[in-house]
Write a protein that holds these residues in place. Structure first.
Motif, PDB file in Angstrom:
ATOM      1  N   ARG A  66      19.257  28.059  66.646  1.00  0.00           N
ATOM      2  CA  ARG A  66      19.658  28.791  65.432  1.00  0.00           C
ATOM      3  C   ARG A  66      20.417  30.080  65.753  1.00  0.00           C
ATOM      4  O   ARG A  66      21.183  30.566  64.939  1.00  0.00           O
ATOM      5  CB  ARG A  66      18.430  29.120  64.567  1.00  0.00           C
ATOM      6  N   LYS A  67      20.191  30.631  66.970  1.00  0.00           N
ATOM      7  CA  LYS A  67      20.898  31.873  67.337  1.00  0.00           C
ATOM      8  C   LYS A  67      22.414  31.658  67.377  1.00  0.00           C
ATOM      9  O   LYS A  67      23.180  32.592  67.220  1.00  0.00           O
ATOM     10  CB  LYS A  67      20.412  32.371  68.703  1.00  0.00           C
ATOM     11  N   VAL A  68      22.839  30.411  67.609  1.00  0.00           N
ATOM     12  CA  VAL A  68      24.295  30.166  67.681  1.00  0.00           C
ATOM     13  C   VAL A  68      24.787  29.196  66.597  1.00  0.00           C
ATOM     14  O   VAL A  68      25.975  29.185  66.266  1.00  0.00           O
ATOM     15  CB  VAL A  68      24.729  29.607  69.068  1.00  0.00           C
ATOM     16  N   GLN A  71      26.947  30.071  63.362  1.00  0.00           N
ATOM     17  CA  GLN A  71      27.053  31.527  63.190  1.00  0.00           C
ATOM     18  C   GLN A  71      28.490  31.971  63.457  1.00  0.00           C
ATOM     19  O   GLN A  71      29.159  31.406  64.300  1.00  0.00           O
ATOM     20  CB  GLN A  71      26.146  32.260  64.187  1.00  0.00           C
ATOM     21  N   LYS A  72      28.918  33.006  62.764  1.00  0.00           N
ATOM     22  CA  LYS A  72      30.270  33.536  63.025  1.00  0.00           C
ATOM     23  C   LYS A  72      30.268  34.417  64.252  1.00  0.00           C
ATOM     24  O   LYS A  72      31.243  34.477  65.004  1.00  0.00           O
ATOM     25  CB  LYS A  72      30.746  34.329  61.804  1.00  0.00           C
ATOM     26  N   THR A  73      29.167  35.151  64.467  1.00  0.00           N
ATOM     27  CA  THR A  73      29.099  36.058  65.607  1.00  0.00           C
ATOM     28  C   THR A  73      27.880  35.686  66.443  1.00  0.00           C
ATOM     29  O   THR A  73      26.788  35.556  65.895  1.00  0.00           O
ATOM     30  CB  THR A  73      28.915  37.509  65.107  1.00  0.00           C
ATOM     31  N   ILE A  74      28.092  35.493  67.748  1.00  0.00           N
ATOM     32  CA  ILE A  74      26.964  35.096  68.596  1.00  0.00           C
ATOM     33  C   ILE A  74      27.011  35.856  69.914  1.00  0.00           C
ATOM     34  O   ILE A  74      28.019  36.472  70.254  1.00  0.00           O
ATOM     35  CB  ILE A  74      27.007  33.579  68.921  1.00  0.00           C
ATOM     36  N   GLU A 271      28.375  25.839  58.262  1.00  0.00           N
ATOM     37  CA  GLU A 271      29.285  26.995  58.229  1.00  0.00           C
ATOM     38  C   GLU A 271      29.569  27.357  56.778  1.00  0.00           C
ATOM     39  O   GLU A 271      29.820  28.503  56.439  1.00  0.00           O
ATOM     40  CB  GLU A 271      30.600  26.669  58.949  1.00  0.00           C
ATOM     41  N   ASN A 274      25.158  27.262  53.626  1.00  0.00           N
ATOM     42  CA  ASN A 274      24.114  28.083  54.236  1.00  0.00           C
ATOM     43  C   ASN A 274      23.481  28.956  53.158  1.00  0.00           C
ATOM     44  O   ASN A 274      23.808  28.840  51.973  1.00  0.00           O
ATOM     45  CB  ASN A 274      24.717  28.925  55.374  1.00  0.00           C
TER      46      ASN A 274
END
Ligand SMILES: Nc1ncnc2c1ncn2[C@@H]1O[C@H](COP(=O)(O)OP(=O)(O)OP(=O)(O)O)[C@@H](O)[C@H]1O
Ligand SMILES: CC(=O)N[C@H]1[C@@H]2OC[C@@H](O2)[C@@H](O)[C@@H]1O[C@H](C)C(=O)O
Length: 402
Positions: A66-68, A71-74, A271, A274
């Motif tokens: 889920r951390k990546v 996501q738009k920013t990782i 994307e 969500n």
């Protein structure tokens, strides 16, 4: 000749290949592992599922992905670490299953690994003119090949993108080869995190085959079930949604998104679908205080209506009445009684489970990737024509164990 090439050559010539299909979908619930005996190729493909198992992801695995995921920013380093780690994890899960099934690795010809999707950004979503459609699956195939000792095909979606597609849906290839039936118009509907369907014409004409994502199936339901009831990961048997009422104002706002107005075929992921997607609609309609049952009922209705409208669009284009179609459902959404009830009301045609076609619904996507690998090694002779986002290519990169 390199001995790996020689092994592959022998595998390609076999009458029946044992292929393990691996699928870890966008719901992040776990890894589906299907050991298949696949004979023939192309329109003569026949599949028997020898073993099937879903290995649930631990909370730790879900948290790390889920951390990546979408996501738009990782943390860029984390993505690199995950790519290796997931490859190793999946390989370990395969080895555990083989041990449990008492099957030595050398009896398995190939592994077909989908990998974990972490990004799906077709052009209409990222809207950056100079960049093409993009999709990214991680869990490197080399780790799987080395750790299992089995030749592994992975990263299937890149060839689809390279050949002009959006990298999805890929189910169409296996659906066409395994489930087409002369004289029957079939809709193969899969309801996972995202819903997609393949239309298989009664004529068997590959150029009439059609495939598209329709939008959210379970993704939004899962997110908001978790938000209101942190101990639950989904609305089991639609218990919460069944006690609520659909809010038509919110439903219209959700359906007003550009994705639903975009022409078919199209593909999508988390994307777009969500928490922010729903929060923004709640805010625009001043419904931030909506009850959990009403919100879940509305999100379930959103899935049902958008799936039904997409299918109706395809049906209408064929000119045949909806009663001439049979819908075969698969994926976790088949267990959601409210979603299925509404679909049946919206689409007055016969419904069956893909189990009725001899492929266990839960195993279907893993099997379809095994079929894609079978085509790359021993087939590839299909032609879907020039339009509709179904490039007539074989897919998957080949990793040798040594
Ligand atoms: N008994 C049930 N009641 C309601 N929903 C259910 C039930 N069982 C499964 N589901 C739903 O099915 C989801 C899992 O579906 P599935 O495993 O097909 O998704 P996926 O393969 O990860 O997604 P995708 O195909 O989009 O990549 C769960 O997250 C849940 O929302
Ligand atoms: C990028 C990606 O992983 N997409 C998945 C997702 O889950 C359902 C839908 O969105 C579908 O397009 C696809 O998976 C299936 C297996 C496919 O490609 O047919």
């Amino acid at each position: 000749m390199n001995k790996n090439i020689s092994s592959l050559y022998k595998i390609a010539q076999k009458e029946t290949r044992k292929i393990i299909g691996l699928m870890s979908g966008t719901s992040l619930d776990g890894l589906d592992i299907a050991l298949c005996a696949i004979s023939g190729a192309g329109e003569n493909t026949a599949v028997k599922i020898l073993e099937f198992e879903t290995i649930n992801y631990t909370e730790d695995i879900k948290t790390e992905i889920r951390k990546v995921f979408a996501q738009k920013t990782i943390d860029f380093q984390h993505l690199g670490l995950l790519n290796e780690w997931i490859g190793l994890l999946h390989a370990g899960m395969v080895n555990d299953c083989l041990k449990k099934w008492n099957i030595p690795a050398h009896e398995v010809d190939l592994i077909a690994s989908h990998g974990q999707t972490v990004l799906h950004a077709p052009k209409f979503l990222h809207q950056q003119e100079k960049f093409p459609n993009a999709t990214l699956q991680i869990g490197d195939g080399d780790h799987i090949a080395v750790k299992t000792g089995i030749i592994t095909l992975s990263d299937f979606r890149q060839k689809h993108v390279a050949a002009g597609g959006e990298g999805a849906p890929l189910a169409v290839y296996g659906d066409y080869l395994l489930f087409s039936k002369k004289g029957e118009n079939r809709i193969m509907l899969n309801m996972g995190g995202i819903a997609n369907f393949t239309y298989l014409p009664a004529s068997l004409n590959a150029e009439e085959v059609f495939v598209t994502d329709t939008g959210t199936a379970n993704t939004l339901i899962d997110i908001f079930t978790k938000q209101y009831f942190p101990e639950k990961s989904y609305d089991k048997d639609a218990e919460i949604a069944q006690s609520g009422t659909v809010n038509q104002t919110l439903l219209s706002e959700l359906k007003n998104d550009a994705f639903f107005r975009k022409s078919f075929p199209k593909t999508i992921g988390q994307e777009l679908f969500n928490k922010g997607f729903v929060d923004s609609a709640l805010s625009k309609t001043n419904l931030e205080n909506i009850s959990a049952p009403d919100l879940l009922a509305t999100l379930t209705r959103l899935s049902a209506e958008t799936i039904a409208e997409a299918i109706q669009f395809v049906v209408k284009n064929t000119g045949a009445p909806i009663t001439d179609f049979k819908v075969y459902i698969s994926g976790g959404g088949t267990n959601n009684p409210l979603l299925v009830k509404w679909l049946k009301e919206l689409l007055p045609c016969e419904f069956q489970k893909s189990d009725d076609l001899g492929i266990l619904s839960d195993a279907k996507e893993a099997v379809l990737f095994a079929v894609l690998a079978n085509e790359t090694v021993a087939g590839g002779d299909y032609n879907f024509g020039t339009n509709k986002g179904i490039p007539s290519v074989t897919m998957g990169k080949i990793s040798f164990p040594n």
